[in-house]
Design an enzyme around this catalytic site. Structure first.
Site, PDB file in Angstrom:
ATOM      1  N   GLU A 216       0.869  -1.069  -0.125  1.00  0.00           N
ATOM      2  CA  GLU A 216       0.064   0.292   0.104  1.00  0.00           C
ATOM      3  C   GLU A 216       0.989   1.036   0.204  1.00  0.00           C
ATOM      4  OE1 GLU A 216      -2.938  -0.272  -0.390  1.00  0.00           O
ATOM      5  OE2 GLU A 216      -3.894  -2.466  -0.278  1.00  0.00           O
TER       6      GLU A 216
ATOM      7  N   CYS B  50      -2.056   9.078   2.743  1.00  0.00           N
ATOM      8  CA  CYS B  50      -2.227   8.420   1.380  1.00  0.00           C
ATOM      9  C   CYS B  50      -3.284   8.928  -0.019  1.00  0.00           C
ATOM     10  CB  CYS B  50      -2.072   7.188   1.288  1.00  0.00           C
ATOM     11  SG  CYS B  50      -2.964   6.369   1.580  1.00  0.00           S
TER      12      CYS B  50
ATOM     13  N   GLU C 263       3.853  13.860  -3.847  1.00  0.00           N
ATOM     14  CA  GLU C 263       2.905  13.324  -2.702  1.00  0.00           C
ATOM     15  C   GLU C 263       2.648  14.954  -1.524  1.00  0.00           C
ATOM     16  OE1 GLU C 263       3.570   9.754  -0.749  1.00  0.00           O
ATOM     17  OE2 GLU C 263       1.313  10.011  -0.641  1.00  0.00           O
TER      18      GLU C 263
END
Ligand code: NAD
Length: 489
Positions: A260, A294, A391
């Site tokens: 993940e 995330c 990110e």
């Protein structure tokens, strides 16, 4: 400064490694210190495992596996259900502990206890539902049996941003399937996992089924475990570069892996969107967990005809946020996890501004103890800006505009990541087209939050491999056997 309740809670959290059902100090008595990101104060010293402690944890998981795999699904289910019930009794303690070590506001920490707990309840229900198949082969000469078996001892590595939910999302399906585990939480937020291990022990999880190692030297401790021939599975949640390195290490033993990894979620607002819904969704996805998720939207891709109105409304709402330690009443934005996270947010805003973006609100680190960054809105972000590629992992809402549906799709898919996307439109056919065209493992259609224990959570492209939660989640910890027997007639 911590008050009495916090002092008592911290004193009740174990400070040692949990191996083979026993709490024990790390080799040589080494410790690492956990701090509160809202104040910078040290809150607790805990064991700092060495590679040899890691090996002991692996020994325990390996020794405990045959007996645990042989328990009935109903027994495993009931132990997990007891763990869920105990978590409900201790929910305020778990919430406060997460706020102390990670910084999220208490209301959000309570939300994580509810979300994290659901994985335990869900997989307690899934354990007895694992099924196989029996049937004739097409030629009619034999009977085929397809059965499911636990993969074996598993190594679970979790990140700091959701200290409870990332642990339960892995431990619960592993235990439900009949696997034993070694779990290594992030060194920044290990207390929740230690506290949870104590809860699992109290719930009746047998010795050696769950082992916890905390360490400041993740790579040195993890690699020998990953290369141990007794290990059968690695489940990792964290950044894509670390996930790639761990996949390389896993190749040697041809390990089963679940990954993940990072995200760069687009949040697309069409001209036919309900702007009230879009603004609510934007704030929910962007500022939950102080932007450190995330699934946080990274790029707000808004139709040119509504971009000014959208920016005006989100800016007004963001200006009403309240910064502070997550334990204080009314706080909506806590600290970032550390100085590096603050420096990264500052760099991304600076780079975007240098290339032509406008800061509508915020934009800087906050001058106070702890690691705070102002909730920020930037508009007119130009192609090529780092903030569109990296990110953000912070409370910065970055807006770009588009003119046509094709352009929105091109911008949304222009990333190596593919975890989640958000689309706001009142046009059903357009919503359906987006389901087919956006390259992500999950989508929020007119919603800014998608996570649910009953759903298969996971990404496409460089956001990962495998799914956690849902009917799929337990299969990450099961392997299939096909057996052929003769036609009995
Ligand atoms: P990270 O990759 O730095 O660390 C994750 C975990 O891996 C930690 O336990 C860390 O100690 C460990 N680790 C780091 N280097 C290692 C190595 N060389 N060998 C073994 N273990 C190592 O990530 P982070 O900063 O803790 O978490 C943030 C990242 O996690 C973001 O990229 C975020 O998108 C991602 N994330 C993904 C999901 C998801 O479900 N897809 C959920 C939460 C977070």
């Amino acid at each position: 400064m911590t008050d009495n309740r916090e002092t008592q809670l911290l004193a009740s959290v174990p400070n040692e490694l949990f191996i083979g059902g026993e709490w024990r100090a790390a080799e040589g008595g080494k410790t690492l210190t956990v701090s509160d990101p809202a104040t910078g104060d040290a809150v607790k010293a805990i064991a700092d495992a060495s590679p040899s402690d890691g090996k002991s944890a692996m020994d325990a998981a390996s020794d405990a596996f045959p007996a645990w795999a042989a328990t009935s699904a109903r027994e495993r289910s009931e132990i997990l259900r007891r763990a869920f019930d105990l978590l409900q009794e201790l929910k305020e303690d778990f919430a406060l502990l997460m706020t102390i070590e990670m910084g999220k506001p208490l209301a959000e920490a309570r939300g994580e206890v509810a979300y994290g707990g659901e994985f335990i309840r869900w997989f307690s229900e899934e354990a007895p539902r694992v099924q196989g198949r029996y049937g004739a082969n097409p030629e009619g000469t034999g009977r085929m049996i397809v059965s499911q078996h636990p993969v074996g001892p598993c190594f679970l590595i979790t990140p700091w941003n959701f200290p409870l939910a990332m642990a339960t999302r892995k431990i619960a399906p592993a235990l439900a399937a009949g696997c034993t585990v070694v779990i290594k939480p992030a060194a920044l937020t290990p207390l929740t996992t230690l506290f949870f291990a104590k809860l699992l022990d109290d719930a009746g999880v047998p010795k050696g089924v769950v082992n916890v190692i905390t360490t400041s030297t993740s790579s040195a401790v993890s690699e020998p475990i990953i290369r141990d021939p007794r290990l059968r599975k690695l489940s990792f949640t964290g950044s894509t570069p670390v996930g790639q390195a761990l996949l390389e290490q896993s190749a040697q033993g041809v390990l089963r892996t679940s990954m993940e990894l990072g995200g760069n979620a687009p949040f697309v607002v069409f001209e036919d969107a309900d702007l009230d819904k879009a603004v609510d969704g934007a704030l929910a996805t962007k500022f939950r967990n102080i932007g450190q998720a995330c699934t946080a939207a990274n790029r707000f891709v808004v139709h040119r005809s509504v971009v000014d109105e959208f920016a005006r409304r989100v800016t007004e709402r963001v200006q009403g946020f309240s910064i502070g330690r997550g334990t204080e009443d009314g706080v909506t934005v806590g600290p970032l996890i550390d100085d590096r996270a603050v420096a990264k947010a500052a760099h991304l805003v600076e780079d975007a501004v240098k290339r032509g973006a406008q800061v509508r609100t915020g934009g800087s680190a906050v001058e106070r103890p702890g690691t705070f960054f102002e909730p920020t809105v930037v508009t007119d972000v130009q192609p090529g800006s780092d903030i569109l590629r990296e990110e953000i992992f912070g409370p910065v809402l970055a807006i770009v505009s588009f003119d046509t549906e094709d352009e929105a799709v091109r911008i949304a898919n222009d990333t190596e990541y593919g975890l989640v996307s958000y689309v706001f439109t009142e046009n059903l056919a357009r919503g359906q087209r987006m389901i087919e065209r956006l390259e992500t493992g999950m989508m929020g259609l007119n919603l800014g939050v998608v996570s649910n224990a009953a759903a298969p959570f996971g990404g496409w492209k460089m956001s990962g491999l495998g799914r956690e939660g849902g009917a799929e989640g337990i299969h990450e910890y099961l392997q299939t056997k096909y057996t052929l027997t003769p036609n009995p007639y």
